[in-house]
Motif scaffolding. Structure first.
Motif, mmCIF file in Angstrom:
data_model
loop_
_atom_site.group_PDB
_atom_site.id
_atom_site.type_symbol
_atom_site.label_atom_id
_atom_site.label_comp_id
_atom_site.label_asym_id
_atom_site.label_seq_id
_atom_site.Cartn_x
_atom_site.Cartn_y
_atom_site.Cartn_z
ATOM 1 N N ARG A 1 0.833 -1.207 0.000
ATOM 2 C CA ARG A 1 0.000 0.000 0.000
ATOM 3 C C ARG A 1 0.867 1.256 0.000
ATOM 4 N N VAL A 2 1.937 1.244 0.773
ATOM 5 C CA VAL A 2 2.847 2.392 0.822
ATOM 6 C C VAL A 2 3.503 2.607 -0.536
ATOM 7 N N ILE A 3 3.941 1.516 -1.170
ATOM 8 C CA ILE A 3 4.545 1.619 -2.505
ATOM 9 C C ILE A 3 3.553 2.230 -3.497
ATOM 10 N N THR A 4 2.326 1.735 -3.471
ATOM 11 C CA THR A 4 1.293 2.246 -4.375
ATOM 12 C C THR A 4 1.028 3.725 -4.129
ATOM 13 N N ASP A 5 0.911 4.113 -2.863
ATOM 14 C CA ASP A 5 0.632 5.513 -2.521
ATOM 15 C C ASP A 5 1.763 6.432 -2.978
ATOM 16 N N LEU A 6 3.010 6.020 -2.700
ATOM 17 C CA LEU A 6 4.150 6.858 -3.067
ATOM 18 C C LEU A 6 4.283 6.992 -4.577
ATOM 19 N N ARG A 7 4.087 5.886 -5.297
ATOM 20 C CA ARG A 7 4.168 5.957 -6.759
ATOM 21 C C ARG A 7 3.099 6.893 -7.312
ATOM 22 N N GLN A 8 1.898 6.832 -6.725
ATOM 23 C CA GLN A 8 0.823 7.705 -7.184
ATOM 24 C C GLN A 8 1.177 9.165 -6.927
ATOM 25 N N LEU A 9 1.701 9.452 -5.726
ATOM 26 C CA LEU A 9 2.093 10.818 -5.380
ATOM 27 C C LEU A 9 3.199 11.320 -6.309
ATOM 28 N N MET A 10 4.167 10.448 -6.592
ATOM 29 C CA MET A 10 5.281 10.848 -7.454
ATOM 30 C C MET A 10 4.807 11.118 -8.875
ATOM 31 N N GLN B 1 19.757 1.576 5.404
ATOM 32 C CA GLN B 1 20.509 2.630 4.722
ATOM 33 C C GLN B 1 20.135 2.704 3.248
ATOM 34 N N ARG B 2 19.905 1.532 2.633
ATOM 35 C CA ARG B 2 19.444 1.549 1.230
ATOM 36 C C ARG B 2 18.082 2.212 1.140
ATOM 37 N N GLY B 3 17.228 1.916 2.110
ATOM 38 C CA GLY B 3 15.894 2.520 2.123
ATOM 39 C C GLY B 3 15.947 4.018 2.330
ATOM 40 N N LEU B 4 16.825 4.465 3.237
ATOM 41 C CA LEU B 4 16.939 5.903 3.481
ATOM 42 C C LEU B 4 17.509 6.620 2.255
ATOM 43 N N ALA B 5 18.453 5.957 1.567
ATOM 44 C CA ALA B 5 18.983 6.547 0.334
ATOM 45 C C ALA B 5 17.886 6.646 -0.717
ATOM 46 N N ALA B 6 17.064 5.591 -0.817
ATOM 47 C CA ALA B 6 15.938 5.621 -1.755
ATOM 48 C C ALA B 6 14.930 6.692 -1.354
ATOM 49 N N ALA B 7 14.690 6.813 -0.040
ATOM 50 C CA ALA B 7 13.749 7.824 0.445
ATOM 51 C C ALA B 7 14.236 9.224 0.102
ATOM 52 N N GLU B 8 15.542 9.434 0.228
ATOM 53 C CA GLU B 8 16.106 10.740 -0.113
ATOM 54 C C GLU B 8 15.848 11.068 -1.580
ATOM 55 N N MET C 1 12.259 14.198 -5.370
ATOM 56 C CA MET C 1 11.326 14.399 -6.479
ATOM 57 C C MET C 1 10.003 14.978 -5.976
ATOM 58 N N LEU C 2 9.502 14.448 -4.869
ATOM 59 C CA LEU C 2 8.238 14.957 -4.321
ATOM 60 C C LEU C 2 8.354 16.422 -3.904
ATOM 61 N N ASP C 3 9.580 16.858 -3.567
ATOM 62 C CA ASP C 3 9.791 18.229 -3.128
ATOM 63 C C ASP C 3 10.109 19.186 -4.271
ATOM 64 N N GLU C 4 10.202 18.647 -5.493
ATOM 65 C CA GLU C 4 10.423 19.535 -6.646
ATOM 66 C C GLU C 4 9.262 20.528 -6.749
ATOM 67 N N ARG D 1 13.120 6.645 -10.383
ATOM 68 C CA ARG D 1 12.660 6.937 -9.021
ATOM 69 C C ARG D 1 11.274 6.344 -8.764
ATOM 70 N N ILE D 2 10.402 6.442 -9.755
ATOM 71 C CA ILE D 2 9.040 5.939 -9.565
ATOM 72 C C ILE D 2 8.998 4.413 -9.612
ATOM 73 N N ALA D 3 9.739 3.814 -10.545
ATOM 74 C CA ALA D 3 9.651 2.366 -10.736
ATOM 75 C C ALA D 3 10.540 1.575 -9.784
ATOM 76 N N TYR D 4 11.692 2.164 -9.382
ATOM 77 C CA TYR D 4 12.699 1.381 -8.671
ATOM 78 C C TYR D 4 12.909 1.832 -7.229
ATOM 79 N N ASP D 5 13.154 3.124 -7.036
ATOM 80 C CA ASP D 5 13.536 3.608 -5.706
ATOM 81 C C ASP D 5 12.456 3.382 -4.653
ATOM 82 N N VAL D 6 11.205 3.442 -5.071
ATOM 83 C CA VAL D 6 10.103 3.328 -4.102
ATOM 84 C C VAL D 6 10.121 1.994 -3.369
#
Length: 579
Positions: A90-99, A304-311, A316-319, A122-127
């Motif tokens: 659900r989190v992946i789906t929500d973030l991809r939609q927001l992005m 750490q991989r997750g935090l790097a992906a979150a960054e 992108m969300l902050d653009e 970023r949308i397909a992989y980092d999330v």
């Protein structure tokens, strides 16, 4: 790098909408963790009183208790695993939609500055990494922390001296984890950039496969891919080294602690300070403690991989989205456009793209923009739908400053047909009735196609209007693609029309058909035509000659030829080349 704590709290904010499912998952996780110290706790009475002792009938229930503990742990573990997968997806789906929603609202300058592979990666992989950090790692953290607490509590109860010796390894473990955290984070960020570069090479090689083949670029393309592929492998291996080193170092510390505990316990046993059952229970609990400690140590790498992906995701969300500060609704415009002292300089450019542009276009007038390449023609028309914002001066439509208009109402009055037509991998009908016109009736779509001189070739297609045309209309010819785009503009029925080199890439026969369609489209509309082929704009009401971002001449075709200025020179040059 952003602060890890703030980054993680922001991640958890995206879990909050699913707090019920997440709460149940954590409850199941806590229940599974609570069973951890129960097994070593059963060992003490089993060994001290269960062997060679009489009168302890209640001990007969211990085998059933062991089964019950593992049954409870299995059910709770299943519920925790299923619940975490549900929340994570659900989190992946929500973030991809927001992005994606953010992507759709980014200004043209963002796409000028970034290759298309960057947002796509970023949308397909980092999330995926983000969701793991926000959910799975938190589950492991809670489950294994509770297990550690329960086991340590039992160890303290059994023998506080041995427990304190055991706990001495924890600060050493924390130092090891901290030492590797920053390196893992940096390598993860580098790996994500490498993935974006790989996607860029893939997209260019796939979309440009004809150029690659005709110019013999296979070796070069393969070499480019090999470089980014091997760089990605290098990042992966360095991450693997950093992640793999944590567990054995932690286990070495733990084994040293265990050896000391065994030695001290043997001394205590000699002095009758502990029983066999108490010692075995203690060792069992210590051995069980190693697994959650290892999990807690291993959690650092995916975290750490997750935090790097979150960054990357939050960057992108902050653009900044397109500026839409307008509050006025335009309604259907008459089509009067006025440029008053308009100037434009792109970010990082050495000179202005446009300077001191003064031009008034009457409703229904056709104005052609011509001039040398780089003169500012495309820059000027891109200001009308506010793809870019003028650095100075004002642009007005029907007397309204376009900056005061809402983007939706402004762009609803503008249609665009360019040289590089973009069509979607969908049916002919869906490409004509696109966006705000997606609910148009089939008769309206057919009427637009007829006006665009496209009905004949559409009728000859296998499923007619329901034929899927492939990626960017790959199953159509250039002229057919142009006429589909013209039909789309006709159906929109906007009072302002922008034609950007709409016929420059066509053969004579296709150009004739497209030109007829364009003449139908231009009737009754204010039209801005960009053209390098001057023969296509001879019948424009006025021709505006742009050079170095400034208006050089304005007049009709005959007037400009008579003046003998830049337009006349360009016209003579083109016809000399044609001869």
């Amino acid at each position: 790098m952003q602060d890890s704590r703030d980054l993680y709290l922001r991640l958890l904010g995206h879990v909050r909408p699913h707090w019920k499912g997440f709460g149940l998952t954590l409850a199941a996780t806590a229940l599974a963790a609570a069973t951890e110290p129960l097994f070593p706790a059963l060992m003490k009475p089993l060994l001290d009183k269960g062997f060679g002792q009489g009168g302890n009938d209640w001990l007969a229930w211990l085998p059933l208790a062991i089964i019950g503990i593992f049954l409870l742990r299995g059910v709770a573990g299943f519920l925790a695993s299923y619940g975490m997968s549900w929340v994570s997806n659900r989190v992946i789906t929500d973030l991809r939609q927001l992005m994606f929603e953010r992507l759709m609202r980014l200004p043209a300058s963002y796409f000028d500055a970034h290759a298309s592979s960057v947002p796509a990666t970023r949308i397909a992989y980092d999330v995926n990494g983000v969701a793991a950090a926000a959910t799975s790692t938190l589950t492991v953290l809670i489950r294994d922390t509770l297990s550690v607490i329960g086991l340590v509590a039992w160890l303290l109860y059994l023998n506080w001296k041995l427990t304190l010796i055991s706990l001495a390894v924890i600060p050493l473990t924390a130092l090891v984890v901290r030492a590797f955290s920053k390196r893992l984070r940096k390598l993860s960020l580098a790996a994500q950039e490498g993935m974006a570069q790989m996607n860029e090479v893939l997209q260019e090689s796939i979309r440009g496969q004809k150029v690659v083949k005709i110019f013999g670029g296979e070796a070069h393309a393969t070499s480019r891919f090999s470089r980014v592929n091997n760089a990605l492998r290098g990042y992966g291996m360095r991450q693997a080294i950093a992640a793999a080193a944590v567990a054995p170092i932690t286990q070495i510390f733990a084994s040293v602690g265990l050896a000391i505990v065994v030695y001290v316990a043997m001394q205590q046993s000699a002095g009758n300070e502990t029983t066999i059952g108490g010692f075995v229970s203690f060792i069992t609990a210590m051995l069980l403690l190693l697994a959650p400690l290892k999990h807690l140590a291993d959690i650092n790498a995916p975290l750490q991989r997750g935090l790097a992906a979150a960054e990357s995701v939050f960057r992108m969300l902050d653009e900044a989205a397109e500026v839409d500060a307008g509050t006025e609704q335009l309604g259907r415009a008459r089509g009067e456009i006025e440029f008053a002292g308009v100037g434009l300089r792109y970010a990082g450019a050495e000179r202005e793209a446009l300077a001191a542009i003064d031009l008034r276009i009457r409703p229904g007038e056709t104005v052609a923009l011509v001039g040398p390449s780089g003169g500012g023609k495309t820059s000027l028309v891109n200001l009308v739908p506010r793809f870019y914002h003028a650095g100075s001066g004002r642009i007005r439509i029907d007397g309204h400053d376009i900056e005061t208009l809402t983007l939706g109402s402004l762009r609803a009055n503008i249609a665009h047909v360019g040289q590089d037509v973009f069509l979607f991998d969908d049916t002919v009908a869906a490409n004509i009735a696109y966006g705000g016109k997606r609910d148009a009736s089939r008769s309206e779509i057919e009427a637009a196609a007829r006006a665009a001189h496209a009905l004949e070739f559409i009728a000859a297609m296998p499923q007619g209007f329901d034929t899927v045309i492939g990626e960017n209309g790959s199953r159509l010819s250039g002229g057919q693609r142009q006429r589909i785009a013209i039909a789309r503009a006709i159906l929109k029925d906007a009072p302002i029309l922008i034609l950007d080199e709409a016929t420059s890439a066509l053969d004579s026969e296709s150009e004739r058909a497209v030109q007829e369609a364009l003449e139908t489209l231009m009737k009754g509309r204010t039209t801005l035509v960009i053209a390098h082929r001057l023969s296509t704009v001879e019948h424009a009401d006025r021709i505006v000659v742009l050079s170095h971002g400034r208006i050089s001449e304005i007049g009709s075709h005959a007037e400009l030829l008579a003046t003998g200025g830049l337009y006349a020179s360009l016209y003579r040059l083109q016809f000399a080349e044609a001869d």
